[in-house]
Design an enzyme around this catalytic site. Structure first.
Site, PDB file in Angstrom:
ATOM      1  N   ASP A   1       0.862  -1.183   0.000  1.00 39.79           N
ATOM      2  CA  ASP A   1       0.000   0.000   0.000  1.00 39.79           C
ATOM      3  C   ASP A   1       0.901   1.237   0.000  1.00 39.79           C
ATOM      4  O   ASP A   1       1.760   1.381   0.869  1.00 39.79           O
ATOM      5  CB  ASP A   1      -0.892   0.008   1.242  1.00 39.79           C
TER       6      ASP A   1
ATOM      7  N   ASP B   1      -2.854   4.867  -2.596  1.00 39.71           N
ATOM      8  CA  ASP B   1      -3.924   5.400  -1.764  1.00 39.71           C
ATOM      9  C   ASP B   1      -4.169   6.882  -2.033  1.00 39.71           C
ATOM     10  O   ASP B   1      -3.224   7.674  -2.155  1.00 39.71           O
ATOM     11  CB  ASP B   1      -3.546   5.209  -0.287  1.00 39.71           C
TER      12      ASP B   1
ATOM     13  N   GLU C   1      -6.206   4.129  -6.266  1.00 39.42           N
ATOM     14  CA  GLU C   1      -7.471   4.443  -5.611  1.00 39.42           C
ATOM     15  C   GLU C   1      -7.813   5.862  -6.067  1.00 39.42           C
ATOM     16  O   GLU C   1      -7.362   6.839  -5.488  1.00 39.42           O
ATOM     17  CB  GLU C   1      -7.348   4.391  -4.088  1.00 39.42           C
TER      18      GLU C   1
ATOM     19  N   HIS D   1     -11.275  -2.880   2.449  1.00 39.18           N
ATOM     20  CA  HIS D   1     -11.180  -2.539   3.867  1.00 39.18           C
ATOM     21  C   HIS D   1     -11.974  -1.287   4.237  1.00 39.18           C
ATOM     22  O   HIS D   1     -12.129  -0.989   5.423  1.00 39.18           O
ATOM     23  CB  HIS D   1      -9.711  -2.327   4.242  1.00 39.18           C
ATOM     24  N   ASP D   2     -12.441  -0.546   3.247  1.00 39.47           N
ATOM     25  CA  ASP D   2     -13.201   0.683   3.494  1.00 39.47           C
ATOM     26  C   ASP D   2     -14.699   0.510   3.261  1.00 39.47           C
ATOM     27  O   ASP D   2     -15.442   1.498   3.307  1.00 39.47           O
ATOM     28  CB  ASP D   2     -12.706   1.809   2.568  1.00 39.47           C
TER      29      ASP D   2
END
Length: 561
Positions: free
Chosen positions: A99, A201, A258, A333-334
């Site tokens: 990440d 991210d 993302e 995960h969000d």
């Protein structure tokens, strides 16, 4: 340098290490825990693991607040553990993706601590500081996690630092070339270690409008959402071009952006043949169930299956037209669990429905991403009080709802449905008290819908969600169909009922058709006559007869001709 697209036929599994497997019984998952399940992931058809952040962090935002980019947080293990993970994964032909969080750091990062300690330090220009003459905050921008984007510097009245997210996540100043070079050196250090690439991210936030001007408020707090001035802003291309040139291209790394809010006109720059990234996540329908993605305490939207498929196929069309690639997702995960999100009636939140949703997305053009627990049909929890939540955005949404006069019951119901903690409950490996995740009480309480949803039980059940995911992987890799699943054109089949999502993949005359009924009633669908082979189905009572399909509730079938 154009991408070689070596990654087109990968299957990626997202590991949230904190909740995957605890091996030292501190209630927190760790890197040895990931290593212990590599064979499980191999059997699932996984060729690449995306690790959510494992860097040193105070964990205000569960690792997305990084205090040291080149250190492993002790709760996850050591750098030796990470090197062992790389080596053991490689033995199984599994690659590791990290990440990349470079929009902000933790306020505990050495750079920020030095910036706070000395206003003349060069590190102050690594972040964004503003001093105002009237002592008020520089503007009325609202942070994504709520409140002002500005926090006053301790001991310096009238001086503030900027943060798009939480106050503990100060924003990096990408206008500073020295900062950018530090970031590039760090990225290349990890690529030299052997990671295959990055999930990137919050990347569309790197560029801000440098006028720093207030704008009309969009809420009764007098603030305006920061995305209006700090997301997808003109000039971001300069940063992304340089980032790609100085890091990713040197290694032909896979990169998954993302990239919320990218305008359609900018898609070629992001994921075209020579785009900034290998692909971006197709988030087009990820928040379909809420009325407002930023203020989801406002409650549910009135979406339909027809809305879902229109969004899905329009997104695929946009990506195809620019010769781009997407990361196809149901969960991360969000997000809450997809079975709870896209199947409104709890009575229908069954393994059958989980398989139908899996079929819907897995065979679309692009790389399928599986989030841990998705493959066994994990569902949302139900918490009884806000004190049971860990997620900062859930707590913020609850508090805002309470300030606006919502009842505790209504506020809690909404947070239960949308909380990021739904995806972060410990992995359910067996039916023991703590799901085989740990012998100690986990950092976050287990889910509350556990019956028969665990790996040990599903491995022995031929009709389980887990066995279905394994079957999908085998079908995707079947030499008879593989090329079509990777490179075949996509055609939406439109002459179907509103609750049916149907599409074809075609390559060199071979046609593979998928039909998915996301409704609670049986639907009848016509399909082209001719020799049809059933290559996958999630229930035995689907009727295939003489050019007609009878699809019971939440059924899915894949045909080849």
């Amino acid at each position: 340098m154009a991408h070689t697209r070596w990654w087109k036929d990968e299957v990626v599994y997202q590991v949230y290490p904190r909740s995957f497997q605890d091996t030292n019984n501190d209630g927190i998952g760790d890197l040895p825990g990931v290593i212990s399940h590599l064979d499980y992931l191999k059997d699932l058809g996984v060729t690449m693991i995306w690790l959510s952040p494992i860097y040193k962090s105070p964990m205000v935002d569960m690792g997305y607040d990084i205090a040291d980019y080149q250190a492993i947080d002790p709760q996850f293990g050591t750098m030796d553990d990470f090197d062992e993970l790389l080596a053991e994964a490689k033995k199984r032909d599994i690659k590791i993706v990290m990440d990349l969080v470079v929009n902000h750091t933790s306020d505990q990062h050495e750079w920020f601590q030095k910036a706070l300690a000395d206003k003349n330090s060069p590190y102050r220009d690594y972040y964004i500081f503003k001093t105002t003459e009237d002592g008020e905050v520089p503007n009325n921008w609202r942070a994504i996690f709520g409140g002002s984007t500005w926090t006053e510097v301790p001991g310096e009245p009238g001086t503030y630092y900027f943060h798009t997210f939480a106050p503990q996540q100060p924003e990096l100043n990408w206008e500073n070339p020295a900062l950018r070079e530090e970031i590039y050196d760090m990225i290349n250090w990890w690529l030299d270690k052997g990671v295959a690439g990055w999930r990137v991210d919050a990347i569309t936030h790197l560029k801000k409008d440098l006028d720093w001007a207030s704008i009309p408020a969009d809420g009764d707090d007098g603030l305006a959402n920061v995305v209006k001035k700090g997301q997808n802003r003109p000039g971001i291309n300069v940063f992304l071009d340089e980032l790609k040139e100085k890091t990713f291209d040197k290694y032909d790394a896979i990169t998954i952006g993302e990239a919320y809010g990218v305008p359609e006109a900018d898609l070629p720059s992001y994921i075209g043949p020579d785009g900034y990234f290998s692909m971006i996540f197709d988030f087009s329908y990820m928040n379909i169930e809420v009325a407002d993605v930023n203020e989801w305490y406002l409650g549910a939207s009135k979406w339909t299956t027809k809305d879902l498929k229109d969004i899905l196929f329009n997104s695929q069309k946009d990506i195809s037209e620019i010769d781009g690639w997407s990361g196809n997702v149901l969960e991360n995960h969000d997000q809450p669990r997809v079975l709870s999100k896209l199947v409104p009636d709890k009575a229908n939140q069954t393994p059958t429905a989980a398989k139908a949703l899996a079929t819907m997305y897995y065979f679309l053009p692009g790389v399928p991403f599986i989030y841990q627990g998705q493959e066994i049909g994990m569902k949302n929890f139900e918490r009884q009080s806000i004190e049971e939540f860990n997620d900062v955005s859930s707590i913020n949404n609850y508090e805002v709802a309470m300030r606006k006069g919502y009842s505790k019951t209504d506020a809690l119901e909404t947070v239960n449905k949308k909380s990021r903690d739904n995806a972060r409950t410990p992995m359910q490996w067996n039916d023991s008290e703590f799901g085989g995740f740990s012998d100690s009480e986990p950092w976050l309480a287990m889910g509350t819908d556990l019956e028969h949803i665990n790996v040990a039980e599903e491995q022995t059940d031929e009709q389980s969600v887990l066995r279905y995911y394994q079957a999908m992987a085998q079908l995707r890799q079947d030499s008879q169909y593989h090329a079509n699943f990777i490179d075949g054109t996509l055609t939406e089949l439109k002459n179907v009922p509103d609750n049916v999502i149907a599409y074809q993949r075609e390559l060199d005359g071979q046609i593979i058709s998928a039909y998915v009924n996301l409704g609670a009633d049986t639907e009848t669908v016509s399909y082209p006559n001719g020799s049809q082979t059933i290559v996958l189905q999630n229930r035995d009572d689907i009727v295939v007869d003489n050019g007609e399909l009878k699809l019971p509730a939440y059924s899915a079938i894949v045909l080849a001709q």
